[in-house]
Write an enzyme that holds these catalytic residues in place. Structure first.
Site, PDB file in Angstrom:
ATOM      1  N   TYR A  67       5.692 -10.171   6.962  1.00  0.00           N
ATOM      2  CA  TYR A  67       5.716  -8.715   7.109  1.00  0.00           C
ATOM      3  C   TYR A  67       6.187  -8.364   8.512  1.00  0.00           C
ATOM      4  O   TYR A  67       6.045  -9.163   9.454  1.00  0.00           O
ATOM      5  CB  TYR A  67       4.321  -8.115   6.901  1.00  0.00           C
ATOM      6  CG  TYR A  67       3.872  -8.024   5.460  1.00  0.00           C
ATOM      7  CD1 TYR A  67       4.012  -6.830   4.753  1.00  0.00           C
ATOM      8  CD2 TYR A  67       3.288  -9.110   4.814  1.00  0.00           C
ATOM      9  CE1 TYR A  67       3.584  -6.724   3.447  1.00  0.00           C
ATOM     10  CE2 TYR A  67       2.854  -9.017   3.504  1.00  0.00           C
ATOM     11  CZ  TYR A  67       3.004  -7.821   2.819  1.00  0.00           C
ATOM     12  OH  TYR A  67       2.585  -7.718   1.519  1.00  0.00           O
TER      13      TYR A  67
ATOM     14  N   ASP B  81       0.821  -1.207   0.000  1.00  0.00           N
ATOM     15  CA  ASP B  81       0.000   0.000   0.000  1.00  0.00           C
ATOM     16  C   ASP B  81       0.860   1.264   0.000  1.00  0.00           C
ATOM     17  O   ASP B  81       2.094   1.210   0.039  1.00  0.00           O
ATOM     18  CB  ASP B  81      -0.904   0.015   1.234  1.00  0.00           C
ATOM     19  CG  ASP B  81      -2.038  -0.986   1.103  1.00  0.00           C
ATOM     20  OD1 ASP B  81      -2.301  -1.434  -0.022  1.00  0.00           O
ATOM     21  OD2 ASP B  81      -2.633  -1.335   2.137  1.00  0.00           O
TER      22      ASP B  81
END
Length: 520
Positions: A291, A236
Site C-alpha cells: 500500500y 475501505d
C-alpha cells in the site's frame, strides 16, 4: 426466344419503293437462306386485334411471347377493301420458316398466314394479360418490402444480437484474474453489499459491467459465489487502488477487456487479464500486499510551530525521524490496538510487516506531499491508517515514542486513525504461486510489468489529482489534525479487562472480508 421473334419482324414483308403497299405480293426464295417457301395453304388474318403464331416448329412457338403492341402491324382488312391499305408488313424468316415474299397486290398478302393463326389471337392476348398481372403483383411485393425495410433491418439486428448472446452462452467458463485500478472517492469501499443499495461499492459497478458485457450470466451477478468471485484485498471507504486483483470464472468472449471497460465509469479500469488454475483464490494465494499513503507534509510539523499549509516544506531531520518510527513496525507484532475487531489475545491480530518507509517529498499544486510505502503479509481493517496516525501523533508531539511498544502489548491504547483519502492499494504479490505454476507451460506468472505504464498513467490521471484536489478543497488532513489533542494516549487497566471479556465488534459497513485477509 424473343430475340428470334424480333429478327422475324426485322426482315419480313417488304414493298417496292414506298412505305405503303403498291401491288400484289409474290413469293420468292430468300437469298442466302435455307428452308421452304411459305405454303399456299396458309389463310388470312382476322380483322382487328393482335396475331399469335400457332404451336408448331420451335421458332413458331417462340413468337407466342411477342407482346400485342409489336404485332399490331400484322392486322389487315378483309379482301375487297382496297382503300384501307395497311402499312407494309415486314416478315421474312418467320422464325423457323426461311422464305421471302414480295407484295404484288395488297389483298394477296392475306393468304400468306395459315388458318391456325386466327385461332391463337385470343391466346396471345390472355398470355399478355397474365404476364401484366404477374408484373403488377411483383411490383406490389417489392413496394411492401421497401416500406417495411426499416422493420426488416431492425428484426435482423435483433436476430444478430440474439445470435451473439447465444454464442456467448456456449463459450466455456474459465478461471481468470483481473488487474483493476480505481479511484475510491464516492464509494463505500470495495466489497459489495448484496441486497443493499444504501452503500455504493466498487464491486457494484464491476459486477454490473461483467453482466452487461456478457462475461457472466445475470444470475451470477446476484450470487457472486456462482462465479467463484474473490477480491485480493478489501479497501475501505474512499480508498483507491492501482493494482487490485480479483479472481472469478467468466466466458472468454472476444475483446473482453474492451467490452468490460465500455460499461465501467472512467475512474474504474480493467488494465490486465490472465488465466489461472481452476482452484486459484486471489485472497488465499496472495503472499503480500503493498500500500501507499499520500499525505501533505505539513502533517509532520510540530504542534508548537505555526505553519502555513501551502508554504510548509519537510526538512531532512524530520523525514529521518519519520522513517525511524516507520521502521519500528517491521517484523511480527500484535496489532490488536490498530483495529476495532481483535482482542489482545487473538492470534489473528499478529501481522508481519516486511517494509515501511516514507519517500522524498514533492510539490503538486503549490503544496508539498510525501508518499509512505508499506508492504505486509496482510492487514486488518484500519490497520495502516492507524499505524500512520500514531507516527504523526508522535512526530507532532502529542504522544511519546514509547507508546509504540505499549500498543503491541495487551493494554488498550487509544490510537488515532488517519484519513482514508490518501490510501492506495499499489500491488499484490503471488510469489509462491509464480514459483509453482508460473513456468509450467500452461499458466503465466502473475506479474504485471507490461501494465506498469498503464498503472502509472491511471494514477496520474485519476488517483493523485483526486487526492490533491480533495485535500485542498475539503482539508481532510488539516481537519483531522485538529482532533489529535482530544485523544487519550494513556491506558486503563479497567478498559483492558473489559476489552478481554467483551471484544469490541464493529458495525461499520466497511467491515473486512474475514480471517486470512482483513486488508485495510
Amino acid at each position: 426466344m424473343l430475340r428470334w421473334a424480333l429478327r422475324g419482324l426485322s426482315c419480313g414483308f417488304s414493298a417496292r419503293g414506298s412505305a405503303a403497299c403498291a401491288g400484289p405480293w409474290r413469293r420468292q426464295r430468300s437469298v442466302g437462306t435455307a428452308g421452304p417457301c411459305l405454303p399456299r395453304s396458309w389463310g388470312r388474318v382476322a380483322a382487328g386485334g393482335a396475331v399469335a403464331f400457332p404451336a408448331g416448329p420451335p421458332g413458331v412457338r417462340a413468337a407466342q411471347a411477342l407482346p400485342a403492341s409489336l404485332l399490331q402491324g400484322m392486322v389487315a382488312r378483309p379482301r375487297g377493301e382496297r382503300g384501307a391499305r395497311p402499312s407494309c408488313l415486314r416478315l421474312v424468316r418467320v422464325l423457323s420458316l426461311s422464305a421471302r415474299v414480295s407484295c404484288l397486290s395488297c389483298s394477296s398478302h392475306l393468304r400468306l398466314f395459315p388458318l391456325q393463326v386466327l385461332t391463337m389471337a385470343e391466346d396471345l392476348i390472355a398470355a399478355v394479360a397474365s404476364q401484366t398481372k404477374r408484373l403488377s403483383s411483383s411490383s406490389e411485393v417489392v413496394q411492401r418490402l421497401e416500406e417495411n425495410g426499416h422493420q426488416n433491418k431492425k428484426l435482423k439486428s435483433d436476430a444478430d444480437e440474439e445470435d451473439a448472446e447465444d454464442q456467448n452462452k456456449k463459450l466455456p467458463k474459465r478461471k481468470i484474474v483481473l488487474l483493476m485500478a480505481y479511484s475510491g472517492k464516492g464509494y463505500h469501499g470495495m466489497q459489495r453489499n448484496v441486497g443493499s443499495s444504501q452503500f455504493k461499492t466498487i464491486e457494484d459497478d464491476l459486477v454490473c459491467a461483467l453482466v452487461q458485457s456478457g462475461c457472466i450470466p445475470e444470475n451470477h451477478g446476484e450470487d457472486m459465489k456462482k462465479m467463484s468471485f474473490q477480491r485480493c484485498a478489501r479497501t475501505d471507504k474512499g480508498v483507491s487502488a492501482a493494482g487490485q486483483i480479483v479472481s472469478l470464472k467468466v466466458r472468454l468472449i472476444d475483446d473482453i477487456l474492451e467490452k468490460i471497460n465500455n460499461h465501467l465509469p472512467s475512474h474504474i479500469r480493467i488494465l490486465g487479464l490472465k488465466r489461472v488454475t481452476g482452484g486459484f483464490n486471489s485472497k488465499n494465494k496472495c503472499d503480500a500486499r503493498t500500500y501507499s499513503y499520500m499525505l501533505p507534509t505539513f502533517a509532520f510539523a510540530h504542534k508548537d510551530h505555526e505553519v502555513q499549509e501551502e508554504l510548509y516544506r519537510l526538512d531532512r531531520d524530520t523525514l529521518e525521524r519519520v522513517n525511524q518510527l516507520l521502521a519500528c513496525y517491521k517484523g511480527t507484532h500484535n496489532f490488536h490496538n490498530f483495529t476495532s475487531q481483535k482482542g489482545p489475545r487473538d492470534p489473528s491480530a499478529k501481522r508481519y510487516i516486511m517494509e515501511m518507509y516514507c519517500g522524498e517529498p514533492f510539490v503538486r499544486e503549490n503544496m508539498e506531499f510525501a508518499v509512505i510505502q508499506v508492504k505486509g503479509q496482510s492487514f486488518m481493517m484500519h490497520q495502516i491508517r492507524k499505524m500512520i496516525g500514531l507516527v504523526i501523533a508522535i512526530v507532532k508531539g502529542y504522544a511519546a515514542e514509547s507508546i509504540m511498544e505499549r500498543s503491541w502489548g495487551e493494554e488498550k491504547v487509544d490510537i488515532p486513525k488517519a484519513p482514508g483519502l490518501g490510501l492506495v492499494l499499489e500491488k499484490v504479490h503471488f510469489e509462491k504461486y509464480n514459483r509453482r505454476f508460473g513456468n509450467d507451460g500452461l499458466h503465466e506468472p502473475l506479474e504485471w510489468t507490461e501494465e506498469e505504464e498503464k498503472i502509472a498513467v491511471f494514477k496520474e490521471q485519476y488517483i493523485y489529482p483526486t487526492i490533491i484536489n480533495t485535500e485542498k478543497e475539503e482539508k481532510s488532513m488539516a481537519n483531522w489534525l485538529k482532533t489529535l489533542p482530544i485523544h487519550d494516549f494513556n491506558s486503563s487497566a479497567v478498559e483492558v479487562q473489559t476489552n478481554n471479556k467483551n471484544p469490541k465488534k464493529s458495525s461499520d459497513p466497511e467491515g473486512s472480508d474475514g480471517c486470512g485477509d482483513d486488508s485495510d
